[in-house]
Enzyme design. Sequence first.
Site, short mmCIF file in Angstrom:
data_model
loop_
_atom_site.label_atom_id
_atom_site.label_comp_id
_atom_site.label_asym_id
_atom_site.label_seq_id
_atom_site.Cartn_x
_atom_site.Cartn_y
_atom_site.Cartn_z
CB THR A 97 -0.94 0.01 1.23
OG1 THR A 97 -1.80 -1.13 1.16
CG2 THR A 97 -1.77 1.27 1.26
CB SER A 136 -7.38 -2.70 -4.62
OG SER A 136 -6.76 -3.24 -3.47
CB THR A 137 -2.50 -1.78 -2.61
OG1 THR A 137 -2.43 -0.37 -2.37
CG2 THR A 137 -1.10 -2.38 -2.45
CG ASN A 138 -4.86 -5.97 -1.84
OD1 ASN A 138 -3.85 -5.41 -1.41
ND2 ASN A 138 -5.90 -6.24 -1.07
CB THR A 183 36.45 -37.35 -11.45
OG1 THR A 183 37.42 -38.40 -11.35
CG2 THR A 183 35.94 -37.26 -12.89
CB SER A 314 48.07 -8.54 -2.81
OG SER A 314 48.63 -8.46 -1.51
CE LYS A 320 47.46 -13.66 -3.80
NZ LYS A 320 46.02 -13.52 -4.08
#
Length: 490
Positions: A97, A136-138, A183, A314, A320
């Site tokens: 609302t 309506s808001t709904n 794996t 870094s 790095k």
Amino acid sequence: MRTEHDALGSRELPADALYGIHTLRAAENFPVSPYRLAPPLIRALAQVKLACARTNARLGYLDNRLAEAIETACLEIIGGSHQDSFITDPFQGGAGTSANMNMNEVVANRACQLLGGVPGQHSLVSPLNHVNMHQSTNDVFPTALRVAMLHELTALEKETAALQAQLQQLEAAHQDTLRLGRTQLQDAVPMTFGMTFGAWAEAVARDRWRVFKSRERLRQVSLGGTAIGTGLGAPRDYILKAADTLRSVTGLKLSRAENLVDATQNTDQLVEVSAILKALAANLLKISTDLRLLGSGPCAGLGELKLPAMQAGSTIMPGKVNPVIAEAVSQAALRVLANDGLAAHASAMGTLELNQFMPLLAHTLLESLHLMRSSVTLLNNRCMQGLEPQAEQAQSHVGRSAALAAVLVPLAGHTAVEQMLHTARTTGTPFARVAAQALCVPEDNIRSLLAPERMRKLGFTPQDLPQQCSGRTGHTVPDKALPDESNNGE
């Protein structure tokens, strides 16, 4: 300053503020987070208001002069203006609302200005009587959320398609670049980078399809259902026309839900979209993890992929460089995985004829959509497009591994290959050399079993095995494989 009144009393507001007393109370009542309504939701709410005003004007319920001013105000908001006037927190009570009234007041007050009046002059343009007419808001808020999500899903599909295309290009470019498959993080069997990129491309292609299909569930909207889906307070001709007008305003393939009561209270379609975003997030997290692992090192890790250097990594270790794009995408993916659980709980906790947690659903889903779209774009533009397989390093790993072992099993048998591996490991001799000696064939014949074109085949034929070894083992391969009738040849 100006003074406005509501059922609870009166409040003073800045004279030029486009929001009004209802929005001010909401801002005071819900100082919950540092966030504001998502721009896609603001745009969608304005599109809904525009569609409602046009419908009411065409049916004679709204004066054309007022409707034109409301329309102009809505178009300005849709174009990105007046964003600082939307001050409500997305974590708000009332099922949306406050957000709806924020939009009503901004549109009404801007329309007042356009008609020569001043903000707050509700006798000229009323937020409730004119801008919110027959609404309506709904029905407004859930409809606007679906509109916003449809726009965002369209954009996400476009970016996902671009990532898929880039991965397919990498697949074609590196179909012969050898690398070691792994794996459980242990050496397994040889493959190519083309296969790696191809597997990622297939996963992203499924995500693209799921995103495309998910839009179908959102196209039925509840506009016209008013409070609980019965249409109470709105004329029948308006109810029958409002969704059609919204379709023309948004350019989306929208329609009025067949059961407006269902569309008002149930939000399972939103949860379904959330789950699809979760699947995309899972794939992006997996791909990003693979990128970080394959690019690790580069000197003391795998170092088989060179990721684009984006920034210094870094403040203490010179030179790095970190895989920051993959890390950022991973974090966004983790947030979306968490958001999916939140969306499911919020949907399940809706009560009777309304879900009171629509604002939370809106914030969560639009956040996930934004994170996924930006992450897919980021991964593609700042990582995949500059990705460089390190063929020499990857080939070295294949050569030092026992990857040939599984390839030789059809030729020499499992027991014999295990013995070859034991010999290679205890003597420090390259496995290919041990195998060549055991099978009495040139070492190059053994290494030829790793040819990329052979890996791209499904399985092997007798012609793939070194002819010098023919008949050395009891392993036989039929000249022609029989069709598998268990799945009708599929």
